[in-house]
Design an enzyme around this catalytic site. Structure first.
Site, short mmCIF file in Angstrom:
data_model
loop_
_atom_site.label_atom_id
_atom_site.label_comp_id
_atom_site.label_asym_id
_atom_site.label_seq_id
_atom_site.Cartn_x
_atom_site.Cartn_y
_atom_site.Cartn_z
N ASN A 38 0.59 -0.94 0.05
CA ASN A 38 0.53 0.51 0.09
C ASN A 38 0.66 0.85 0.04
O ASN A 38 2.21 1.69 0.74
CB ASN A 38 -0.97 0.33 1.50
N HIS A 123 -14.09 -4.50 11.01
CA HIS A 123 -13.34 -3.64 11.23
C HIS A 123 -14.65 -3.12 12.02
O HIS A 123 -15.51 -2.42 11.41
CB HIS A 123 -13.06 -3.12 10.09
N ARG A 148 -13.42 -5.78 15.99
CA ARG A 148 -12.21 -4.80 15.71
C ARG A 148 -13.64 -3.69 16.40
O ARG A 148 -14.49 -3.07 15.57
CB ARG A 148 -11.49 -4.72 15.35
N TYR A 160 -6.83 6.65 14.01
CA TYR A 160 -6.17 5.70 13.14
C TYR A 160 -7.67 4.60 13.13
O TYR A 160 -8.41 4.43 14.31
CB TYR A 160 -4.67 4.60 13.16
N ASP A 211 -6.88 -1.95 18.15
CA ASP A 211 -5.70 -1.72 17.31
C ASP A 211 -5.07 -0.40 17.89
O ASP A 211 -5.74 0.68 17.40
CB ASP A 211 -5.80 -1.89 15.93
N HIS A 213 -2.59 0.79 17.17
CA HIS A 213 -2.08 1.11 15.55
C HIS A 213 -0.50 1.98 15.80
O HIS A 213 -0.24 3.07 14.87
CB HIS A 213 -2.50 1.97 14.72
N GLU A 237 -3.45 -4.20 19.42
CA GLU A 237 -2.30 -4.68 18.62
C GLU A 237 -1.80 -3.48 18.09
O GLU A 237 -2.08 -2.65 18.80
CB GLU A 237 -3.22 -4.91 17.04
N GLU A 263 1.56 -7.16 11.22
CA GLU A 263 1.56 -6.65 9.86
C GLU A 263 2.59 -5.80 8.42
O GLU A 263 2.45 -5.79 7.78
CB GLU A 263 -0.24 -5.75 10.05
N ARG A 284 0.76 -11.77 12.62
CA ARG A 284 0.77 -10.82 12.41
C ARG A 284 0.84 -10.68 10.85
O ARG A 284 0.07 -10.19 9.76
CB ARG A 284 -0.41 -10.24 12.34
N HIS A 313 -3.50 -10.12 9.06
CA HIS A 313 -3.57 -8.69 8.40
C HIS A 313 -4.62 -9.34 7.50
O HIS A 313 -3.74 -10.82 6.71
CB HIS A 313 -1.92 -8.27 8.43
N GLU A 340 -7.84 -11.18 10.17
CA GLU A 340 -8.55 -10.18 9.52
C GLU A 340 -9.65 -9.69 8.43
O GLU A 340 -8.97 -10.68 7.42
CB GLU A 340 -7.71 -9.25 10.21
N TRP A 403 2.44 6.58 12.32
CA TRP A 403 1.13 6.06 12.16
C TRP A 403 0.33 4.93 11.79
O TRP A 403 -0.58 4.27 13.06
CB TRP A 403 0.63 6.84 10.29
O1 EZ4 Z 1 -3.27 0.51 8.49
O2 EZ4 Z 1 -3.56 -2.36 5.56
O3 EZ4 Z 1 -4.96 -4.04 11.16
N1 EZ4 Z 1 -5.35 -3.40 9.99
C1 EZ4 Z 1 -4.63 -2.33 9.65
C2 EZ4 Z 1 -4.77 -1.82 8.34
C3 EZ4 Z 1 -3.28 -0.96 7.56
C4 EZ4 Z 1 -3.57 -0.52 6.09
C5 EZ4 Z 1 -2.05 -0.39 5.87
O4 EZ4 Z 1 -1.99 -0.39 4.85
O5 EZ4 Z 1 -3.58 -1.60 10.34
O6 EZ4 Z 1 -5.49 -0.92 8.26
CO CO Z 2 -3.21 -2.96 12.64
#
Ligand code: EZ4
Ligand code: CO
Length: 403
Positions: A38, A123, A148, A160, A211, A213, A237, A263, A284, A313, A340, A403
């Site tokens: 990505n 999600h 989630r 996020y 998450d 993140h 996560e 991930e 993951r 992931h 996921e 991020w």
């Molecule tokens: O931010 O796949 O758990 N899932 C994630 C995703 C990631 C994206 C990044 O390309 O954290 O949403």
């Molecule tokens: Co994630």
């Protein structure tokens, strides 16, 4: 002997950008691999087109392990997401071909079925706690066993994982990375509250995930994990960035909230200490970013020795080819944990016709030989590649955050 006759790289944007490798043998058998990274799609496309495709032609498609070693060790340069995603695509396509040649679905080649279905998590998100609770309930009503939960942090705005409107969650945006504000203090104040509110309203008879993140330091993550223990999360996560695997020891010493990581990691060496020192509960790493089915199986087997389970992931930036490969692997391995899952856009599913089905909160593999995915290149060509970037997070003082 059958040989690899052709390998083509397709870069298209049916719903979002995907890079897809298709290998064709001299017997006319085709195999698919996902090569989507990505926000860095063209780097992998070039790695494949300019460096790997010329090496593939004329080689034996049946020698999957040898091909993996040849492409990994043969590069001299080690690991890294671009290299590993390119190798993944080749490896996945060769497993697809082997299945078709054998007349067997890939999960059979991996030792056969260990379970009937693969539990997934959906999600849910909301701009506030009420909206989040409604969204979690919506997924419960759709039959999901695990959800989630992410809600926006009031006043700061940025966080996020919040879906815009009722569409598909998509963090990548056009031309320039979107800059999102971040406040650790506000998040630490707010997130435990909305997670507790979800449990208070909806109860405990489903798995709840969250998450982080990569947003916290180890000590902050320890505090967060401790504070949400009564919420009984399935996992938190990516509580802290994982370049330093040792960082997780401190979190571990302070909380029984389970931890999931991987991930953004691309090899067994990136998760080696996390697994062997039992610093995480779920790994993951995925088919597409961690070296294909061959290498991910190796990671999962290592994890099994340490009671670490899988939690691959599976966001929408992983194509239906990756999802199918993941579900074959998840169906076969003894230490599967959870998968996921975010539904793809309709146009994505039209370009990648997959046998994978969702039933009762579980994904089910099909019985077609190989991975059970067909790629419609004519339809894909109607959706040209569009440059996209993942967002960048900035603290309130303007400095860059993870991020
Ligand atoms: O931010 O796949 O758990 N899932 C994630 C995703 C990631 C994206 C990044 O390309 O954290 O949403
Ligand atoms: Co994630």
């Amino acid at each position: 002997m059958s040989t690899i006759e052709r390998a083509e790289v397709f870069v298209a944007s049916p719903g979002r950008n995907f890079v897809t490798l298709r290998i064709t043998t001299s017997d006319g058998v085709t195999g698919l691999g996902d090569a989507t990274l990505n926000g860095r799609e063209l780097a992998v496309a070039s790695y494949l087109r300019d460096h790997l495709v010329p090496l593939l032609v004329g080689r034996d498609p049946a020698r999957i392990e040898d091909m993996w070693q040849y492409l990994y060790r043969g590069a001299y340069w080690r690991r890294g997401p671009v290299t590993m995603t390119a190798i993944s695509a080749v490896d996945t396509a060769l497993w697809d071909i082997k299945g078709k040649v054998a007349g067997l679905p890939v999960y059979q080649l991996l030792g056969g079925r260990s379970r009937e279905g693969v539990m997934v998590y959906a999600h849910a998100s909301g701009t506030d706690t009420e909206a989040l609770i409604d969204d979690v309930q919506r997924f419960r009503d759709l039959g999901y066993r695990a959800v989630r939960a992410q809600a926006a942090v009031p006043d700061v705005g940025g966080t996020y994982g919040i879906r815009k409107g009722n569409g598909i969650y998509e963090p990548a945006s056009s031309s320039r990375p979107e800059e999102q504000p971040w406040s650790t203090e506000a998040y630490l104040d707010h997130a435990p509250r909305y997670l507790r509110a979800v449990r208070e309203r909806l109860g405990f008879d489903f798995h709840l995930l969250h998450d982080v993140h990569h947003r916290l330091t180890p000590l902050e993550a320890a505090r967060f994990g401790k504070e949400v223990e009564d919420v009984r999360l399935f996992w938190m996560e990516d509580p802290t960035p994982a370049e330093n695997q040792e960082a997780f020891r401190l979190i571990r010493q302070h909380t029984t909230t389970p931890i999931a990581v991987g991930e953004a990691l691309s090899s067994i060496w990136d998760v080696q200490h996390l697994i062997t020192e039992q610093l995480v509960d779920y790994v993951r790493t995925t088919v597409v970013h961690a070296g294909g089915i061959t290498h991910l199986r190796r990671i999962f087997d290592l994890a099994a020795l340490y009671q670490v389970r899988t939690g691959s992931h599976g966001a929408t930036d992983l194509s239906p080819v990756t999802l199918a490969a993941a579900v074959h692997l998840d169906t076969a391995v003894p230490n599967f944990g959870i998968q996921e899952y975010m539904a793809h856009a309709e146009v994505t599913d039209a370009v990648f016709r997959s046998e994978v089905r969702l039933e009762d909160g579980h994904l089910l593999v099909g019985e077609a030989p190989g991975l059970g995915v067909e790629y419609d290149e004519t339809l894909a060509a109607r959706y040209p590649y569009e440059p996209r970037y993942l967002p960048v997070a900035r603290r309130l003082d303007g400095s860059v955050h993870d991020w």
